[in-house]
Scaffold this active site. Structure first.
Site, mmCIF file in Angstrom:
data_model
loop_
_atom_site.group_PDB
_atom_site.id
_atom_site.type_symbol
_atom_site.label_atom_id
_atom_site.label_comp_id
_atom_site.label_asym_id
_atom_site.label_seq_id
_atom_site.Cartn_x
_atom_site.Cartn_y
_atom_site.Cartn_z
ATOM 1 N N TYR A 25 0.791 -1.229 0.000
ATOM 2 C CA TYR A 25 0.000 0.000 0.000
ATOM 3 C C TYR A 25 0.830 1.290 0.000
ATOM 4 C CZ TYR A 25 -3.913 -3.119 0.910
ATOM 5 O OH TYR A 25 -4.858 -4.115 0.807
ATOM 6 N N HIS A 102 -9.573 2.287 -5.854
ATOM 7 C CA HIS A 102 -8.739 1.386 -5.062
ATOM 8 C C HIS A 102 -7.292 1.753 -5.300
ATOM 9 C CE1 HIS A 102 -11.988 -1.297 -3.871
ATOM 10 N NE2 HIS A 102 -12.489 -1.067 -5.070
HETATM 11 O O1 CA2 Z 1 -6.497 -1.243 -2.944
HETATM 12 C C1 CA2 Z 1 -7.346 -0.757 -2.205
HETATM 13 O O2 CA2 Z 1 -7.514 0.456 -2.069
HETATM 14 C C2 CA2 Z 1 -8.235 -1.688 -1.371
HETATM 15 O O3 CA2 Z 1 -9.523 -1.098 -1.298
HETATM 16 C C3 CA2 Z 1 -7.607 -1.755 -0.002
HETATM 17 C C4 CA2 Z 1 -8.362 -2.708 0.930
HETATM 18 C C5 CA2 Z 1 -8.541 -4.071 0.287
HETATM 19 O O4 CA2 Z 1 -9.359 -4.890 1.110
HETATM 20 C C6 CA2 Z 1 -9.166 -3.974 -1.091
HETATM 21 O O5 CA2 Z 1 -9.215 -5.264 -1.657
HETATM 22 C C7 CA2 Z 1 -8.366 -3.060 -1.991
HETATM 23 C C8 CA2 Z 1 -7.595 -2.876 2.238
HETATM 24 C C9 CA2 Z 1 -7.481 -1.609 3.021
HETATM 25 C C10 CA2 Z 1 -6.547 -1.880 4.148
HETATM 26 O O6 CA2 Z 1 -5.455 -0.996 4.027
HETATM 27 C C11 CA2 Z 1 -4.361 -1.264 4.772
HETATM 28 C C12 CA2 Z 1 -3.331 -0.385 4.648
HETATM 29 C C13 CA2 Z 1 -2.176 -0.582 5.342
HETATM 30 C C14 CA2 Z 1 -2.041 -1.655 6.189
HETATM 31 C C15 CA2 Z 1 -3.079 -2.544 6.322
HETATM 32 C C16 CA2 Z 1 -4.249 -2.353 5.624
#
Ligand code: CA2
Length: 150
Positions: A25, A102
């Site tokens: 991320y 996303h």
């Molecule tokens: O790619 C994206 O923006 C998502 O929406 C992010 C979600 C995931 O479940 C989708 O499939 C795609 C996850 C958000 C969690 O973000 C985190 C960031 C840093 C550490 C842990 C989780």
């Protein structure tokens, strides 16, 4: 003239951005994403209301509130996009444009991330461009509002 208000809504765990899983991320925090959105919105003559919640019910209530207060919705539904028919139903009840964002390219990830219910209620989706995707979504939203007003 008052600027059109765009709700930029973020779902569960996005508050962790920049603190965990940087390989996936990135190192940009959600505060950084908000600052980037504020800058892009200013340039496009839009106002934004940027929020994040971990609660499905709260996210749905915010979407419902947009019926009376927002000219458009930009949504990163995070995990709820893949699971929540209720969130999709709330989005379908909106009359304003909806753009799903996303950070990651969900189509390059696990099969269970390839489909989002929320995108069935969206004008379009931007994924895989990291935080820049939010600025791209604001540009697309400005264009949609221009077309609507034309
Ligand atoms: O790619 C994206 O923006 C998502 O929406 C992010 C979600 C995931 O479940 C989708 O499939 C795609 C996850 C958000 C969690 O973000 C985190 C960031 C840093 C550490 C842990 C989780």
């Amino acid at each position: 003239m008052t600027r059109p208000l765009i709700a930029v809504l973020n779902g569960p765990n996005l508050n962790l951005l920049g603190t965990r899983e940087p390989e996936l991320y990135g190192v940009t925090t959600l505060d950084d994403v908000e600052a980037l959105c504020a800058e892009a919105a200013e340039a496009l003559d839009l106002a934004i209301d940027f929020r994040q919640t971990n609660g499905e019910g709260e996210l749905i209530s915010w979407v419902q509130e947009c019926r009376d207060r927002a000219a458009g919705v930009i949504l990163n539904p995070a995990g709820y996009g893949h699971s929540s028919v209720a969130l999709m139903d709330a989005l379908l009840a909106l009359e304003c444009p909806v753009i799903e964002v996303h950070l990651t390219n969900i189509h390059k990830r696990e099969p269970y991330r390839h489909h989002t219910y929320s995108s069935e209620a969206a004008n379009g989706m931007i994924c895989g461009f990291g935080a820049r995707g939010y600025a791209l979504a604001l540009e697309a939203m400005a264009e949609l509002l221009r077309e609507d007003g034309a």
